[in-house]
Design an enzyme around this catalytic site. Structure first.
Site, PDB file in Angstrom:
ATOM      1  N   ALA A 270     -27.743  13.044  -2.526  1.00 20.03           N
ATOM      2  CA  ALA A 270     -26.523  13.321  -3.292  1.00 20.03           C
ATOM      3  C   ALA A 270     -25.791  14.544  -2.718  1.00 20.03           C
ATOM      4  O   ALA A 270     -26.443  15.489  -2.261  1.00 20.03           O
ATOM      5  CB  ALA A 270     -26.892  13.560  -4.758  1.00 20.03           C
ATOM      6  N   PRO A 271     -24.456  14.494  -2.710  1.00 18.62           N
ATOM      7  CA  PRO A 271     -23.545  13.492  -3.282  1.00 18.62           C
ATOM      8  C   PRO A 271     -23.228  12.297  -2.382  1.00 18.62           C
ATOM      9  O   PRO A 271     -22.332  11.522  -2.691  1.00 18.62           O
ATOM     10  CB  PRO A 271     -22.278  14.311  -3.556  1.00 18.62           C
ATOM     11  CG  PRO A 271     -22.274  15.329  -2.460  1.00 18.62           C
ATOM     12  CD  PRO A 271     -23.723  15.686  -2.214  1.00 18.62           C
ATOM     13  N   GLY A 272     -23.918  12.174  -1.262  1.00 15.36           N
ATOM     14  CA  GLY A 272     -23.786  10.955  -0.470  1.00 15.36           C
ATOM     15  C   GLY A 272     -22.917  11.041   0.763  1.00 15.36           C
ATOM     16  O   GLY A 272     -22.690  10.019   1.421  1.00 15.36           O
ATOM     17  N   GLY A 273     -22.430  12.211   1.101  1.00 10.86           N
ATOM     18  CA  GLY A 273     -21.556  12.328   2.267  1.00 10.86           C
ATOM     19  C   GLY A 273     -22.225  11.892   3.556  1.00 10.86           C
ATOM     20  O   GLY A 273     -21.637  11.164   4.365  1.00 10.86           O
ATOM     21  N   ASP A 290     -32.406  10.474  -4.349  1.00 10.58           N
ATOM     22  CA  ASP A 290     -32.224  11.834  -4.852  1.00 10.58           C
ATOM     23  C   ASP A 290     -33.019  12.004  -6.135  1.00 10.58           C
ATOM     24  O   ASP A 290     -33.178  11.047  -6.911  1.00 10.58           O
ATOM     25  CB  ASP A 290     -30.748  12.149  -5.101  1.00 10.58           C
ATOM     26  CG  ASP A 290     -30.482  13.651  -5.118  1.00 10.58           C
ATOM     27  OD1 ASP A 290     -30.188  14.208  -4.031  1.00 10.58           O
ATOM     28  OD2 ASP A 290     -30.594  14.271  -6.190  1.00 10.58           O
ATOM     29  N   ASP A 316     -38.470  10.991  -6.473  1.00 11.65           N
ATOM     30  CA  ASP A 316     -38.994  12.307  -6.115  1.00 11.65           C
ATOM     31  C   ASP A 316     -39.663  12.200  -4.742  1.00 11.65           C
ATOM     32  O   ASP A 316     -40.601  11.424  -4.560  1.00 11.65           O
ATOM     33  CB  ASP A 316     -40.009  12.750  -7.176  1.00 11.65           C
ATOM     34  CG  ASP A 316     -40.514  14.166  -6.961  1.00 11.65           C
ATOM     35  OD1 ASP A 316     -40.272  14.737  -5.875  1.00 11.65           O
ATOM     36  OD2 ASP A 316     -41.159  14.701  -7.879  1.00 11.65           O
ATOM     37  N   ASP A 335     -32.371  16.269   4.384  1.00  4.15           N
ATOM     38  CA  ASP A 335     -31.534  17.433   4.053  1.00  4.15           C
ATOM     39  C   ASP A 335     -32.176  18.083   2.827  1.00  4.15           C
ATOM     40  O   ASP A 335     -31.832  17.778   1.689  1.00  4.15           O
ATOM     41  CB  ASP A 335     -30.106  16.968   3.769  1.00  4.15           C
ATOM     42  CG  ASP A 335     -29.133  18.125   3.625  1.00  4.15           C
ATOM     43  OD1 ASP A 335     -29.577  19.283   3.663  1.00  4.15           O
ATOM     44  OD2 ASP A 335     -27.928  17.877   3.452  1.00  4.15           O
ATOM     45  N   CYS A 388     -28.590  23.764   4.587  1.00  4.40           N
ATOM     46  CA  CYS A 388     -27.372  24.581   4.629  1.00  4.40           C
ATOM     47  C   CYS A 388     -27.763  26.038   4.385  1.00  4.40           C
ATOM     48  O   CYS A 388     -27.110  26.765   3.640  1.00  4.40           O
ATOM     49  CB  CYS A 388     -26.324  24.097   3.637  1.00  4.40           C
ATOM     50  SG  CYS A 388     -26.875  24.001   1.918  1.00  4.40           S
TER      51      CYS A 388
END
Length: 451
Positions: A270-273, A290, A316, A335, A388
């Site tokens: 999520a959010p799926g980009g 997610d 999970d 990610d 990130c």
């Protein structure tokens, strides 16, 4: 958080009364001071502000959080006595007012008047004289207040002490630039849907619409707009011709290099980009998983707008037996949950909400998620580890330990023209008018040797 700590008074809490942008920003800053995120706070507040003023609200709220540590120190200098627990909204009001004076350099008369008048809207007209006196004192005595602020790294950079110390140690050559860029507004970056047309074609459409834009230097699908705007009004938004995604995040799909027919897992999706970008690259069988069910509607919305299809699962990564079918994947994008210290300029409340101990706890979660994901990867398959974050504990050190502990792992050298090579993987730092802070490491699972 209990109802007693709502970012507005109990009298207001059930109200749908329209708020001024300034008072809505005060509520947002107060909520962050009390431990809530702007992602939680802003949507309901924006709903109570006139549509034309929502940009102003976001500017005040994000800017006040971005420079909170400096503005908070000035507020304490100006107040003879701190506001009581019941008047912390007035402390937040001072932060917002000082943001306009100290950072935006607004004309003192207008900014002071508007801030003082906000006391009435908060139902605290009795504080007008105190707020007025403090803000006018700031205008008179700023040159005397400034030296101690500039001498302290916390107030000079508007970052918490623990973060300044960690970055200084981790990145002795880059830490000052990281802190500086964290306080800048991020640019708006688009990702062209390559299934719908080329980047050059979309740049031409923007030019025809009178919108200034340029190609991103590292992502083949990226476009930077010179000025931010309402993206829903850009050509082709409803048709899925582009998405909004930072350039650093766009690099994931190109590094993973998805192929037609592959079975691919986008973990923590999520959010799926990135899910969508993988599908724009290849006709693959993609599963997007997610942990948080409330975040999955955004994944479905993005897939639908871009006219793409994936298997979306609430699951999970540390309990894969509850949702995984046991069939291994050709490639995995991992990610992982992280400190988000690479995207502070987009989420400045991180400075107030994140704690030093969070880094250690997140590193443990990342370690567990990485081990689970590795078990789901086919021999010969590839796993792209991404965060990130700019913290080595979450990035290169995490990967270095994993490679050392597992005989079937090969770390691929990312010989790229972006970022900085570290002892494992590649680190990007936030750039002026460019990408966010991000980290990538590409791992390949060795096939078992034949007997």
């Amino acid at each position: 958080m209990s109802g007693d700590h709502s970012p507005w008074s109990k009298a207001e809490s059930k109200s749908t009364t329209v708020l001024s942008a300034r008072v809505a920003a005060i509520h947002a800053v107060l909520g962050v001071m009390q431990g809530q995120s702007l992602n939680q706070l802003l949507p309901p507040l924006e709903a109570r502000v006139d549509a034309a003023d929502r940009g102003f609200l976001r500017d005040l709220a994000l800017g006040s959080c971005r420079h909170y540590f400096r503005l908070n120190a000035i507020t304490k200098m100006l107040l003879k006595r701190p506001f009581g627990e019941e008047d912390q909204d007035l402390h937040a009001l001072m932060i917002v007012g000082l943001y306009q004076l100290e950072i935006q350099k607004k004309a003192p008369h207008a900014a002071v008047h508007a801030t003082v008048e906000s006391c009435e809207e908060l139902g605290k007209g009795y504080a007008k004289s105190v707020v007025n006196a403090c803000l006018r004192r700031y205008a008179r005595e700023y040159e005397e207040l400034r030296p101690p602020l500039d001498d302290n790294p916390v107030t000079a950079t508007s970052h918490p002490k623990w973060l300044v110390k960690m970055l200084t140690k981790a990145w002795p050559e880059q830490w000052q630039n990281i802190l500086t860029e964290n306080n800048e507004r991020p640019p708006l970056c688009l990702r062209v849907n390559r299934r719908h047309g080329s980047r050059d074609q979309y740049l031409q459409r923007l030019q025809d619409a009178g919108i200034e834009a340029s190609s991103a230097p590292y992502s083949a699908d990226g476009i930077y707009l010179v000025e931010s705007c309402d993206v829903t009004a850009l050509p082709g938004f409803a048709d899925g011709d582009f998405s909004v995604q930072d350039e650093a995040a766009q690099l994931a799909a190109s590094i993973l290099a998805p192929q037609d027919g592959e079975r691919i897992l986008d973990a923590c999706a999520a959010p799926g980009g990135k899910t969508c970008h993988i599908l724009e690259y290849a006709n693959a069988d993609v599963t997007a998983v997610d942990l948080e069910e409330k975040r999955l509607p955004r994944v479905h919305e993005n897939l639908a707008r871009l006219q793409l299809s994936a298997n979306v699962v609430c699951g999970d990564m540390c309990a894969i037996e509850s949702w995984w079918d046991g069939q291994q994947y050709d490639s995995i994008l991992l990610d992982v949950p992280c400190s988000a210290t690479g995207v502070i300029r987009r989420h400045p409340d991180i400075k107030l909400l994140r704690r030093r101990e969070d880094i250690e706890q997140l590193a443990l979660v990342q370690q567990a998620v990485l081990a689970s994901a590795w078990a789901m990867l086919k021999p010969g398959g590839r796993l792209l580890y991404a965060t990130c974050s700019v913290m080595p504990e979450e990035n290169s050190e995490q990967i270095r330990r994993f490679v050392a502990a597992n005989a079937d792992v090969t770390l691929t050298t990312l010989d790229k023209d972006w970022g900085t090579a570290c002892n494992a993987g590649r680190q990007l730092f936030p750039q002026r008018l460019g990408h966010d802070g991000f980290y990538y490491a590409l791992l390949v699972k060795q096939k078992a040797a034949k007997a």
